[in-house]
Motif scaffolding. Structure first.
Motif, PDB file in Angstrom:
ATOM      1  N   MET A 110       0.843  -1.194   0.000  1.00  0.00           N
ATOM      2  CA  MET A 110       0.000   0.000   0.000  1.00  0.00           C
ATOM      3  C   MET A 110       0.875   1.240   0.000  1.00  0.00           C
ATOM      4  SD  MET A 110      -1.511  -0.043   3.914  1.00  0.00           S
ATOM      5  CE  MET A 110      -2.003   1.681   3.978  1.00  0.00           C
ATOM      6  N   VAL A 111       0.399   2.267  -0.665  1.00  0.00           N
ATOM      7  CA  VAL A 111       1.103   3.540  -0.732  1.00  0.00           C
ATOM      8  C   VAL A 111       0.363   4.535   0.151  1.00  0.00           C
ATOM      9  CG1 VAL A 111       1.718   5.471  -2.243  1.00  0.00           C
ATOM     10  CG2 VAL A 111       2.062   3.110  -3.016  1.00  0.00           C
ATOM     11  N   VAL A 112       1.111   5.315   0.890  1.00  0.00           N
ATOM     12  CA  VAL A 112       0.529   6.296   1.800  1.00  0.00           C
ATOM     13  C   VAL A 112       1.056   7.680   1.442  1.00  0.00           C
ATOM     14  CG1 VAL A 112       0.332   7.035   4.198  1.00  0.00           C
ATOM     15  CG2 VAL A 112       0.339   4.591   3.647  1.00  0.00           C
ATOM     16  N   ASN A 113       0.151   8.551   1.065  1.00  0.00           N
ATOM     17  CA  ASN A 113       0.487   9.957   0.869  1.00  0.00           C
ATOM     18  C   ASN A 113      -0.761  10.779   1.182  1.00  0.00           C
ATOM     19  OD1 ASN A 113      -1.192   9.803  -1.430  1.00  0.00           O
ATOM     20  ND2 ASN A 113       0.542   9.428  -2.805  1.00  0.00           N
ATOM     21  N   GLU A 114      -0.678  12.079   1.009  1.00  0.00           N
ATOM     22  CA  GLU A 114      -1.810  12.937   1.394  1.00  0.00           C
ATOM     23  C   GLU A 114      -3.065  12.611   0.612  1.00  0.00           C
ATOM     24  OE1 GLU A 114      -2.834  17.724   1.840  1.00  0.00           O
ATOM     25  OE2 GLU A 114      -0.802  17.044   1.334  1.00  0.00           O
TER      26      GLU A 114
END
Length: 265
Positions: A110-114
């Motif tokens: 999973m990718v986490v950014n704003e």
């Protein structure tokens, strides 16, 4: 200490509870000391009833730790069906099913950014920990798929958060496919764009449900999942690949993003 019976010893029968639910349904569950045992026992009961197909059965609807058994009240009574369910469970050798696991394991990047994790700061504040700690708890948790919700979404429990996560005050009208969301101590992945009241804390680039695949999902209730936060640079490489089981990987050590294999056209 293992809760499995010793080789050669008979399994203890499931302690099945069946409570009338309206005129033509039973709410069926398994009496057990812990959530895992109740959930696994309910999954096994669901399988048994679909196999046995008792007289008068109309539908079996899976819940997190119970099943709703709908029946034709002109063909069979509550008491008769409840007895049939207990006999079917006893005859299946399903005792102690809550501590057995023979399912697949999935390592999900999973990718986490704003943009992908709009609710991560709120979840961190609610739990009284940092956003990094929220993700750390998620990655450290081996989650069990309890049921397939709307659109084949895998509902998983439980995340080892230090508390419960509330739902959004105002549900979102549209959340992108692949969104990883939490509520309570459960997690779920959005298979297709749609509304939700769960809090979004990341997104997987993988395709978890594809009607062009047979079957359209590679996971089922009873399988286990671990999430792994990967750099944003991995997104383009992994985007659209179909989720498959992490072959040869243990549930305690999530595989790398390479466990996802591209769809064969």
């Amino acid at each position: 200490m293992s809760t499995q019976p010793a080789p050669g010893q008979p399994r203890q029968p499931l302690d099945v509870k069946a409570v009338p639910f309206g005129d033509s349904a039973l709410m069926v569950s398994v009496a057990a000391d812990d959530d895992e045992a109740r959930q696994a026992g309910s999954r096994r009961l669901h399988e048994i009833l679909l196999e046995v197909q008792p007289h008068g059965l109309l539908d079996v609807v899976a819940g997190v730790d119970s099943i709703l058994v709908e029946f034709d009240c002109l063909a069979i009574s509550h008491d008769q069906l409840a007895q049939t369910v207990r006999l079917a469970a006893a005859g299946s050798g399903a005792g102690n099913a809550g501590h057995a696991h023979g399912g697949e394991h999935f390592a999900i990047p999973m990718v986490v950014n704003e943009a992908f994790a709009p609710d991560l700061p709120d979840v961190a504040t609610e739990l009284g920990i940092s956003p990094e700690a929220v993700l750390g708890h998620l990655e450290a948790s081996v989650l069990s798929i309890n049921l397939l919700a709307s659109a084949m979404a895998p509902m998983m429990g439980r995340v080892q958060f230090p508390g419960q996560v509330s739902r959004c005050r105002e549900p979102r009208t549209n959340v992108d496919a692949g969104s990883v969301m939490v509520a309570g101590t459960n997690a779920i992945i959005q298979p297709f764009p749609g509304p939700t009241g769960w809090k979004v804390i990341g997104r997987t680039p993988l395709t978890i449900c594809d009607i062009r695949e047979n079957p359209p999902t590679s996971y089922k209730p009873g399988d286990t999942v671990q999430f792994k936060v990967v750099p944003e640079g991995e997104w383009e490489k992994l985007q659209g690949q179909f989720l498959r089981a992490a072959r040869g990987q243990s549930a305690a050590a999530p595989a790398s993003s390479a466990t996802a294999t591209e769809r064969e056209d």
